[in-house]
Motif scaffolding. Structure first.
Motif, PDB file in Angstrom:
ATOM      1  N   GLY A  80       0.827  -1.209   0.000  1.00 31.63           N
ATOM      2  CA  GLY A  80       0.000   0.000   0.000  1.00 31.63           C
ATOM      3  C   GLY A  80       0.860   1.258   0.000  1.00 31.63           C
ATOM      4  N   MET A  81       1.936   1.238   0.786  1.00 29.45           N
ATOM      5  CA  MET A  81       2.845   2.386   0.797  1.00 29.45           C
ATOM      6  C   MET A  81       3.511   2.560  -0.565  1.00 29.45           C
ATOM      7  N   LYS A  82       4.022   1.466  -1.106  1.00 21.59           N
ATOM      8  CA  LYS A  82       4.774   1.522  -2.357  1.00 21.59           C
ATOM      9  C   LYS A  82       3.921   2.065  -3.504  1.00 21.59           C
ATOM     10  N   GLU A  83       2.671   1.644  -3.575  1.00 27.01           N
ATOM     11  CA  GLU A  83       1.797   2.076  -4.667  1.00 27.01           C
ATOM     12  C   GLU A  83       1.605   3.592  -4.663  1.00 27.01           C
ATOM     13  N   TYR A  90       8.598   8.605  -5.628  1.00 21.68           N
ATOM     14  CA  TYR A  90       9.460   8.253  -4.502  1.00 21.68           C
ATOM     15  C   TYR A  90       9.706   6.752  -4.457  1.00 21.68           C
ATOM     16  N   ASP A  91      10.877   6.378  -3.954  1.00 23.18           N
ATOM     17  CA  ASP A  91      11.184   4.978  -3.683  1.00 23.18           C
ATOM     18  C   ASP A  91      11.062   4.713  -2.193  1.00 23.18           C
ATOM     19  N   LEU A  92      10.918   3.440  -1.848  1.00 20.54           N
ATOM     20  CA  LEU A  92      10.722   3.032  -0.448  1.00 20.54           C
ATOM     21  C   LEU A  92      11.837   2.083  -0.035  1.00 20.54           C
ATOM     22  N   ILE A  93      12.432   2.348   1.115  1.00 25.81           N
ATOM     23  CA  ILE A  93      13.374   1.394   1.684  1.00 25.81           C
ATOM     24  C   ILE A  93      12.849   0.962   3.050  1.00 25.81           C
ATOM     25  N   VAL A  94      13.055  -0.312   3.380  1.00 26.41           N
ATOM     26  CA  VAL A  94      12.551  -0.885   4.629  1.00 26.41           C
ATOM     27  C   VAL A  94      13.727  -1.106   5.570  1.00 26.41           C
ATOM     28  N   CYS A  95      13.619  -0.604   6.792  1.00 28.40           N
ATOM     29  CA  CYS A  95      14.729  -0.627   7.747  1.00 28.40           C
ATOM     30  C   CYS A  95      14.308  -1.306   9.051  1.00 28.40           C
ATOM     31  N   LYS A 290      -4.860  -3.794   5.567  1.00 29.99           N
ATOM     32  CA  LYS A 290      -3.454  -3.432   5.789  1.00 29.99           C
ATOM     33  C   LYS A 290      -2.928  -2.609   4.613  1.00 29.99           C
ATOM     34  N   ARG A 291      -3.406  -2.921   3.433  1.00 26.83           N
ATOM     35  CA  ARG A 291      -2.996  -2.160   2.242  1.00 26.83           C
ATOM     36  C   ARG A 291      -3.445  -0.701   2.354  1.00 26.83           C
ATOM     37  N   LYS A 292      -4.682  -0.515   2.801  1.00 26.46           N
ATOM     38  CA  LYS A 292      -5.195   0.844   2.974  1.00 26.46           C
ATOM     39  C   LYS A 292      -4.428   1.578   4.061  1.00 26.46           C
ATOM     40  N   TRP A 293      -4.093   0.870   5.132  1.00 27.04           N
ATOM     41  CA  TRP A 293      -3.326   1.470   6.225  1.00 27.04           C
ATOM     42  C   TRP A 293      -1.996   2.007   5.689  1.00 27.04           C
ATOM     43  N   GLY A 294      -1.290   1.184   4.898  1.00 28.29           N
ATOM     44  CA  GLY A 294      -0.029   1.624   4.324  1.00 28.29           C
ATOM     45  C   GLY A 294      -0.200   2.771   3.357  1.00 28.29           C
ATOM     46  N   ALA A 295      -1.254   2.707   2.539  1.00 29.52           N
ATOM     47  CA  ALA A 295      -1.499   3.757   1.545  1.00 29.52           C
ATOM     48  C   ALA A 295      -1.787   5.097   2.214  1.00 29.52           C
ATOM     49  N   ILE A 296      -2.633   5.085   3.243  1.00 28.40           N
ATOM     50  CA  ILE A 296      -2.967   6.332   3.943  1.00 28.40           C
ATOM     51  C   ILE A 296      -1.735   6.909   4.624  1.00 28.40           C
ATOM     52  N   ALA A 297      -0.910   6.033   5.220  1.00 28.35           N
ATOM     53  CA  ALA A 297       0.325   6.505   5.865  1.00 28.35           C
ATOM     54  C   ALA A 297       1.222   7.214   4.857  1.00 28.35           C
ATOM     55  N   ALA A 298       1.366   6.626   3.673  1.00 27.93           N
ATOM     56  CA  ALA A 298       2.208   7.232   2.635  1.00 27.93           C
ATOM     57  C   ALA A 298       1.609   8.550   2.143  1.00 27.93           C
ATOM     58  N   GLU A 299       0.297   8.587   1.956  1.00 32.02           N
ATOM     59  CA  GLU A 299      -0.367   9.819   1.507  1.00 32.02           C
ATOM     60  C   GLU A 299      -0.163  10.947   2.518  1.00 32.02           C
ATOM     61  N   GLN A 300      -0.301  10.633   3.798  1.00 29.21           N
ATOM     62  CA  GLN A 300      -0.143  11.653   4.831  1.00 29.21           C
ATOM     63  C   GLN A 300       1.293  12.166   4.891  1.00 29.21           C
ATOM     64  N   LEU A 301       2.256  11.258   4.697  1.00 29.48           N
ATOM     65  CA  LEU A 301       3.654  11.682   4.714  1.00 29.48           C
ATOM     66  C   LEU A 301       3.954  12.602   3.533  1.00 29.48           C
ATOM     67  N   MET A 302       3.402  12.284   2.377  1.00 29.18           N
ATOM     68  CA  MET A 302       3.594  13.144   1.206  1.00 29.18           C
ATOM     69  C   MET A 302       3.032  14.544   1.467  1.00 29.18           C
ATOM     70  N   LYS A 303       1.895  14.624   2.128  1.00 27.49           N
ATOM     71  CA  LYS A 303       1.305  15.925   2.459  1.00 27.49           C
ATOM     72  C   LYS A 303       2.217  16.710   3.402  1.00 27.49           C
ATOM     73  N   LEU A 304       2.781  16.024   4.401  1.00 29.24           N
ATOM     74  CA  LEU A 304       3.693  16.686   5.326  1.00 29.24           C
ATOM     75  C   LEU A 304       4.901  17.248   4.586  1.00 29.24           C
TER      76      LEU A 304
END
Length: 330
Positions: A80-83, A90-95, A290-304
């Motif tokens: 969800g985040m990656k999409e 943006y690219d995503l790295i997992v840490c 869970k996909r929606k959870w990741g997608a919303i998290a990514a959308e909110q970060l982009m807004k920030l």
């Protein structure tokens, strides 16, 4: 390590000309650019990503920090985040692990999504104070540079306990996650509150760690203590995630086939993992996207990152009931 100074020396040009050429700036002629790129290739030059990001003040990379990578939980969340991030360029790295935390202060990433209990909230608050953009999924943290996208753990736990109470149970067991888990603490608080409200019910806590193996160990212990068995009243257990519930089921099926799920044991999990839908009978669980959870998290970060206004988000849950086994349910 080869630097742009080395390229400039060999190509017979200034450092600024090399920098312009490597970045495709039209200030440098095509002929000079081609000569500089040839020298860079000959010297096996590799750009210093950290230095470039400090100069440009962006990396086009987002970091997601997880406590660990175990279990089947993270796939849909990360997808969800990656999409969302891919659409934004943006690219995503997992840490994972404390050493990876330095990626934030060193500005190797443009922002972070946190689902990692090894991050201290004071540490995150200090990064936010310095201007780093964060989305947290596992804690309550209020700051202008932080957005919370939290799962409705309390509602999910209440649904799970009420599901067991509806089946006439008054002696319930709750298997928790790790002690430091925000989600586990919220689920336990809500489960305890529902049981106390009923008045004539009790809740016994079993410590777990969200892993399948802890569910297996718990099942073995409960069988030995006579809590789970083929005779008497069925046991009622709320596992705080599906991984542990599946571990319990696998242990019983392998070692105690006379104990029938849905007849001698009423069990409910949390997360609605795909594997839970293939169990016979179907595992009762708490569902959310869970996909929606990741997608919303990514959308909110982009807004920030873009300086846009954000609101706190919550991921809502629902109950999936277990299938019938005779006159009983799982």
């Amino acid at each position: 390590m080869v630097s742009i100074k080395d390229i400039a020396r060999q190509a017979g040009v200034s450092i600024s000309t090399v920098s312009y050429a490597l970045n495709g700036n039209p200030k440098v002629t095509e002929e000079t650019t081609a000569r500089i790129l040839a020298v860079a290739s000959e010297l096996n030059y590799v750009p210093n990503a950290a230095a470039r990001s400090l100069k440009r003040r962006e990396t086009k990379i987002i970091g997601v920090f997880l406590t660990d990578f175990s279990g089947a939980f993270y796939g849909d969340l990360l997808q969800g985040m990656k999409e969302v991030l891919s659409v934004k360029g943006y690219d995503l790295i997992v840490c994972s692990g404390k050493q990876s935390h330095r990626m934030l202060p060193e500005r190797l990433i443009d922002g972070a999504i946190i689902l990692d209990e090894t991050f201290d909230s004071k540490e995150l608050a200090s990064y936010a104070e310095r201007g780093h953009k964060l989305v947290v999924l596992d804690r309550e943290l209020k700051h202008a540079n932080v957005n919370q996208v939290l799962l409705d753990n309390k509602a999910g736990a209440a649904l799970a306990v009420e599901y067991l109470l509806e089946r006439g149970h008054r002696k319930l067991y709750a298997m928790t996650g790790p002690r430091g888990s925000f989600d586990s603490k919220q689920r336990l608080a809500a489960a305890t509150q529902v049981v106390e409200r009923v008045g004539d019910a009790s809740l016994t806590v079993i410590e777990g760690d969200f892993n399948k193996s802890s569910g297996e160990h718990a099942a073995a212990k409960l069988v030995m203590e006579g809590v789970i068995g083929p005779h008497g009243e069925p046991a009622a257990i709320f596992c705080f995630n599906d991984e542990m519930a599946i571990g319990m089921c696998h242990y019983l099926q392998r070692n105690h086939p006379d104990i029938v799920l849905g007849k001698h044991l009423h069990l409910i999990g949390f997360d609605n993992l795909e594997l839970a839908s293939f169990m016979q009978p179907r595992l009762a669980t708490i569902d959310y996207s869970k996909r929606k959870w990741g997608a919303i998290a990514a959308e909110q970060l982009m807004k920030l990152i873009c300086g846009q206004e954000v609101e706190q988000e919550r991921i809502y849950v629902s109950l999936i009931r277990g299938e019938t086994v005779g006159s009983a349910t799982l």
